[in-house]
Enzyme design. Structure first.
Site, PDB file in Angstrom:
ATOM      1  N   GLN A  66       0.829  -1.197   0.000  1.00 45.11           N
ATOM      2  CA  GLN A  66       0.000   0.000   0.000  1.00 45.11           C
ATOM      3  C   GLN A  66       0.869   1.256   0.000  1.00 45.11           C
ATOM      4  O   GLN A  66       0.366   2.360  -0.163  1.00 45.11           O
ATOM      5  CB  GLN A  66      -0.918   0.010   1.221  1.00 45.11           C
ATOM      6  CG  GLN A  66      -1.918  -1.136   1.218  1.00 45.11           C
ATOM      7  CD  GLN A  66      -2.809  -1.091   2.432  1.00 45.11           C
ATOM      8  OE1 GLN A  66      -3.818  -0.392   2.436  1.00 45.11           O
ATOM      9  NE2 GLN A  66      -2.446  -1.835   3.475  1.00 45.11           N
ATOM     10  N   ASN A  67       2.172   1.091   0.204  1.00 41.42           N
ATOM     11  CA  ASN A  67       3.081   2.228   0.231  1.00 41.42           C
ATOM     12  C   ASN A  67       3.299   2.758  -1.176  1.00 41.42           C
ATOM     13  O   ASN A  67       3.320   1.996  -2.141  1.00 41.42           O
ATOM     14  CB  ASN A  67       4.427   1.828   0.841  1.00 41.42           C
ATOM     15  CG  ASN A  67       4.286   1.384   2.288  1.00 41.42           C
ATOM     16  OD1 ASN A  67       3.336   1.755   2.967  1.00 41.42           O
ATOM     17  ND2 ASN A  67       5.216   0.590   2.755  1.00 41.42           N
ATOM     18  N   VAL A  68       3.496   4.050  -1.304  1.00 50.27           N
ATOM     19  CA  VAL A  68       3.694   4.659  -2.617  1.00 50.27           C
ATOM     20  C   VAL A  68       5.174   4.940  -2.903  1.00 50.27           C
ATOM     21  O   VAL A  68       5.503   5.459  -3.959  1.00 50.27           O
ATOM     22  CB  VAL A  68       2.861   5.952  -2.782  1.00 50.27           C
ATOM     23  CG1 VAL A  68       1.375   5.627  -2.756  1.00 50.27           C
ATOM     24  CG2 VAL A  68       3.217   6.993  -1.738  1.00 50.27           C
ATOM     25  N   ASP A  69       6.035   4.586  -1.967  1.00 48.77           N
ATOM     26  CA  ASP A  69       7.465   4.756  -2.212  1.00 48.77           C
ATOM     27  C   ASP A  69       7.975   3.562  -3.017  1.00 48.77           C
ATOM     28  O   ASP A  69       7.230   2.647  -3.327  1.00 48.77           O
ATOM     29  CB  ASP A  69       8.236   4.899  -0.896  1.00 48.77           C
ATOM     30  CG  ASP A  69       7.992   3.719   0.056  1.00 48.77           C
ATOM     31  OD1 ASP A  69       7.855   2.571  -0.422  1.00 48.77           O
ATOM     32  OD2 ASP A  69       7.935   3.945   1.275  1.00 48.77           O
ATOM     33  N   HIS A  91      -1.531   1.457  -4.289  1.00 46.78           N
ATOM     34  CA  HIS A  91      -1.896   2.870  -4.252  1.00 46.78           C
ATOM     35  C   HIS A  91      -1.025   3.732  -5.145  1.00 46.78           C
ATOM     36  O   HIS A  91      -0.975   4.943  -4.982  1.00 46.78           O
ATOM     37  CB  HIS A  91      -1.868   3.381  -2.806  1.00 46.78           C
ATOM     38  CG  HIS A  91      -2.908   2.735  -1.951  1.00 46.78           C
ATOM     39  ND1 HIS A  91      -2.783   2.591  -0.595  1.00 46.78           N
ATOM     40  CD2 HIS A  91      -4.104   2.177  -2.275  1.00 46.78           C
ATOM     41  CE1 HIS A  91      -3.852   1.982  -0.118  1.00 46.78           C
ATOM     42  NE2 HIS A  91      -4.666   1.719  -1.127  1.00 46.78           N
ATOM     43  N   GLY A 136       2.479  -5.427   9.117  1.00 44.11           N
ATOM     44  CA  GLY A 136       2.219  -4.070   9.559  1.00 44.11           C
ATOM     45  C   GLY A 136       0.906  -3.470   9.143  1.00 44.11           C
ATOM     46  O   GLY A 136       0.861  -2.338   8.678  1.00 44.11           O
ATOM     47  N   THR A 137      -0.171  -4.188   9.299  1.00 46.64           N
ATOM     48  CA  THR A 137      -1.481  -3.624   8.987  1.00 46.64           C
ATOM     49  C   THR A 137      -2.509  -4.117   9.990  1.00 46.64           C
ATOM     50  O   THR A 137      -2.375  -5.208  10.545  1.00 46.64           O
ATOM     51  CB  THR A 137      -1.933  -3.979   7.553  1.00 46.64           C
ATOM     52  OG1 THR A 137      -3.170  -3.337   7.288  1.00 46.64           O
ATOM     53  CG2 THR A 137      -2.067  -5.464   7.359  1.00 46.64           C
ATOM     54  N   SER A 138      -3.511  -3.316  10.206  1.00 50.54           N
ATOM     55  CA  SER A 138      -4.581  -3.666  11.139  1.00 50.54           C
ATOM     56  C   SER A 138      -5.656  -4.531  10.487  1.00 50.54           C
ATOM     57  O   SER A 138      -6.570  -4.991  11.152  1.00 50.54           O
ATOM     58  CB  SER A 138      -5.234  -2.385  11.664  1.00 50.54           C
ATOM     59  OG  SER A 138      -5.829  -1.685  10.578  1.00 50.54           O
TER      60      SER A 138
END
Length: 158
Positions: free
Chosen positions: A15-18, A33, A104-106
């Site tokens: 989900q990171n855009v980097d 994303h 690392g996600t809920s």
């Protein structure tokens, strides 16, 4: 994650855009994303003809710069309220996974949180997060941060 590629066929869904996964050595990354190091057409962000990769030495876009279709260039990221075009590709990968790792996600942000429902029954799912998360099913939680959790998972997998 890149370390796993030595022994496994790995697809990273982020989900990171980097582009940190690529910088770390991951070769197959699905950016749900979008990618901040790309710009695209404002009219049709998903048209690859009008996407441009920005480089560290050329990463500034002058306001008013236009894409090849005449629309303004915009960041190649999914804005709130827009569809997530790579979710289908990510779901296909989840359906074929032999191991599914969540880091690392809920599991509260959709549509990404729904990818766990595409995993075939019996496929081991590992969830790495320092907070307790109720995921149900065939999920093993490693209740540690990402780095320490990955170290523990590597021991389990080898």
């Amino acid at each position: 994650m890149a370390e796993l590629e030595k022994n496994y066929d790995v697809t990273v869904v982020t989900q990171n855009v980097d582009n940190l996964h690529e910088q770390a050595g991951s070769s197959k990354v699905i950016h749900l994303h979008g990618e901040l190091m790309k710009v695209c057409s404002s009219n049709d962000p998903d048209d690859p003809r009008y996407q441009q990769l920005l480089t560290p030495d050329n990463c500034e876009v002058t306001p008013g710069t236009k894409a090849g279709d005449g629309s303004l260039l915009r960041p190649f990221i999914v804005f709130f309220g827009e569809a997530v075009p790579m979710i289908s590709a990510a779901a296909e990968e989840a359906q074929t996974a032999d191991i599914f790792i969540i880091i690392g996600t809920s599991l509260n942000v959709y549509p990404a949180a729904g990818l766990i429902h595409y995993v075939r029954p019996g496929v081991p799912v590992y969830l790495i997060d320092p907070n307790p998360i109720s995921a149900g099913g065939n999920v093993t939680q490693i209740q540690k941060g990402a780095s320490e959790g990955m170290k523990e998972l590597m021991k389990i997998l080898h």
